[in-house]
Motif scaffolding. Structure first.
Motif, mmCIF file in Angstrom:
data_model
loop_
_atom_site.group_PDB
_atom_site.id
_atom_site.type_symbol
_atom_site.label_atom_id
_atom_site.label_comp_id
_atom_site.label_asym_id
_atom_site.label_seq_id
_atom_site.Cartn_x
_atom_site.Cartn_y
_atom_site.Cartn_z
ATOM 1 N N LYS A 1 0.856 -1.273 0.094
ATOM 2 C CA LYS A 1 0.081 -0.006 0.125
ATOM 3 C C LYS A 1 0.930 1.128 -0.148
ATOM 4 O O LYS A 1 1.878 1.187 0.904
ATOM 5 C CB LYS A 1 -0.924 -0.052 1.338
ATOM 6 C CG LYS A 1 -1.809 1.093 1.103
ATOM 7 C CD LYS A 1 -2.635 1.208 2.505
ATOM 8 C CE LYS A 1 -3.741 2.245 2.708
ATOM 9 N NZ LYS A 1 -4.392 2.351 3.669
ATOM 10 N N TYR B 1 -10.444 -4.546 -2.534
ATOM 11 C CA TYR B 1 -8.996 -5.031 -2.900
ATOM 12 C C TYR B 1 -8.036 -4.370 -2.517
ATOM 13 O O TYR B 1 -8.250 -3.166 -1.917
ATOM 14 C CB TYR B 1 -9.253 -5.202 -4.712
ATOM 15 C CG TYR B 1 -9.202 -4.057 -5.332
ATOM 16 C CD1 TYR B 1 -8.122 -3.194 -5.716
ATOM 17 C CD2 TYR B 1 -10.533 -3.271 -5.653
ATOM 18 C CE1 TYR B 1 -8.196 -2.144 -6.331
ATOM 19 C CE2 TYR B 1 -10.668 -1.956 -6.356
ATOM 20 C CZ TYR B 1 -9.300 -1.358 -6.528
ATOM 21 O OH TYR B 1 -9.541 -0.411 -7.429
ATOM 22 N N ASN B 2 -6.788 -4.683 -2.723
ATOM 23 C CA ASN B 2 -5.587 -4.244 -2.349
ATOM 24 C C ASN B 2 -4.808 -3.556 -3.509
ATOM 25 O O ASN B 2 -5.030 -4.111 -4.544
ATOM 26 C CB ASN B 2 -4.437 -4.729 -1.588
ATOM 27 C CG ASN B 2 -5.223 -5.245 -0.310
ATOM 28 O OD1 ASN B 2 -5.176 -4.338 0.795
ATOM 29 N ND2 ASN B 2 -5.479 -6.394 0.027
ATOM 30 N N GLN B 3 -3.881 -2.548 -3.456
ATOM 31 C CA GLN B 3 -3.181 -2.079 -4.697
ATOM 32 C C GLN B 3 -2.175 -3.161 -5.142
ATOM 33 O O GLN B 3 -2.076 -3.390 -6.572
ATOM 34 C CB GLN B 3 -2.323 -0.964 -4.149
ATOM 35 C CG GLN B 3 -3.020 0.581 -4.113
ATOM 36 C CD GLN B 3 -1.893 1.516 -3.399
ATOM 37 O OE1 GLN B 3 -1.115 1.083 -2.647
ATOM 38 N NE2 GLN B 3 -2.233 2.621 -3.568
ATOM 39 N N GLN C 1 -4.692 -0.738 -12.555
ATOM 40 C CA GLN C 1 -4.436 0.559 -12.328
ATOM 41 C C GLN C 1 -5.279 1.515 -13.538
ATOM 42 O O GLN C 1 -4.929 1.197 -14.644
ATOM 43 C CB GLN C 1 -3.249 1.114 -12.273
ATOM 44 C CG GLN C 1 -2.454 0.553 -11.121
ATOM 45 C CD GLN C 1 -3.065 0.839 -9.768
ATOM 46 O OE1 GLN C 1 -3.267 2.074 -9.293
ATOM 47 N NE2 GLN C 1 -3.521 -0.118 -8.870
ATOM 48 N N GLU D 1 -6.899 0.496 -18.555
ATOM 49 C CA GLU D 1 -6.486 0.066 -17.128
ATOM 50 C C GLU D 1 -5.403 -1.136 -17.537
ATOM 51 O O GLU D 1 -5.410 -1.800 -18.346
ATOM 52 C CB GLU D 1 -7.747 -0.662 -16.649
ATOM 53 C CG GLU D 1 -7.475 -1.411 -15.305
ATOM 54 C CD GLU D 1 -8.616 -2.172 -14.645
ATOM 55 O OE1 GLU D 1 -8.428 -2.443 -13.501
ATOM 56 O OE2 GLU D 1 -9.671 -1.922 -15.127
ATOM 57 N N PRO E 1 -7.421 1.963 -3.435
ATOM 58 C CA PRO E 1 -8.447 1.043 -3.876
ATOM 59 C C PRO E 1 -9.916 1.581 -3.955
ATOM 60 O O PRO E 1 -10.382 2.280 -3.015
ATOM 61 C CB PRO E 1 -8.416 -0.083 -3.283
ATOM 62 C CG PRO E 1 -7.067 -0.087 -2.652
ATOM 63 C CD PRO E 1 -6.756 1.150 -2.403
ATOM 64 N N SER F 1 -2.816 -3.908 -15.522
ATOM 65 C CA SER F 1 -2.435 -4.770 -14.307
ATOM 66 C C SER F 1 -1.129 -5.621 -14.530
ATOM 67 O O SER F 1 -0.859 -5.801 -15.855
ATOM 68 C CB SER F 1 -3.573 -5.940 -13.897
ATOM 69 O OG SER F 1 -3.596 -6.818 -14.789
ATOM 70 N N SER G 1 -2.881 -4.947 -8.681
ATOM 71 C CA SER G 1 -4.084 -4.693 -9.408
ATOM 72 C C SER G 1 -4.344 -3.903 -10.428
ATOM 73 O O SER G 1 -3.431 -2.750 -10.598
ATOM 74 C CB SER G 1 -5.014 -4.070 -8.144
ATOM 75 O OG SER G 1 -5.187 -5.050 -7.375
#
Length: 126
Positions: free
Chosen positions: A6, A17-19, A32, A118, A13, A120, A30
């Motif tokens: 993080k 969910y987490n970064q 972005q 987006e 987020p 990932s 994740s």
């Protein structure tokens, strides 16, 4: 064991969910989108600016986890329209200096907050 990554230098987020997560030597970042973490505003002035913000967000998360673009082994790029591919591809490519990761690029019907890009990534130091 997994470690949650993080950083305030990337968008928080917008869901459950987490970064990013580090597990078994791999970093899973994740998807972005182009949210500026300083003001939480979308950067949609151009596809170029949007893509740069996405890549900068990825860079901040990689740095927090002590990884770099050179550690990325897989990326997934989601686009609102494949006509954006040449511009996104050029900017994306400028963030890598060595061997490029494996990748797929997919046009989708919609993305969060109606963005155009987006991305990932999966990275490893192995």
């Amino acid at each position: 064991m997994k470690q949650i990554i993080k950083t305030p230098n990337a968008p928080a987020p917008i869901g459950p969910y987490n970064q990013a997560i580090v597990a078994n030597g791999f970093l899973y970042v994740s998807g972005q989108i182009a949210i500026n973490p300083q003001n939480n505003e979308l950067v949609l002035s151009s596809v170029e600016d949007e893509t740069k913000q996405v890549m900068d967000n990825l860079s901040a998360i990689l740095a927090e986890a002590e990884f770099s673009f050179e550690d990325i082994v897989k990326t997934t790029i989601f686009l609102s329209d494949m006509s954006l591919f040449p511009v996104v591809n050029e900017i994306y490519g400028s963030y890598f200096t060595g061997a490029f990761p494996a990748r797929e690029t997919i046009a989708v019907a919609g993305l969060p907050k109606n963005v155009n890009v987006e991305i990932s990534v999966v990275a490893t130091k192995a």
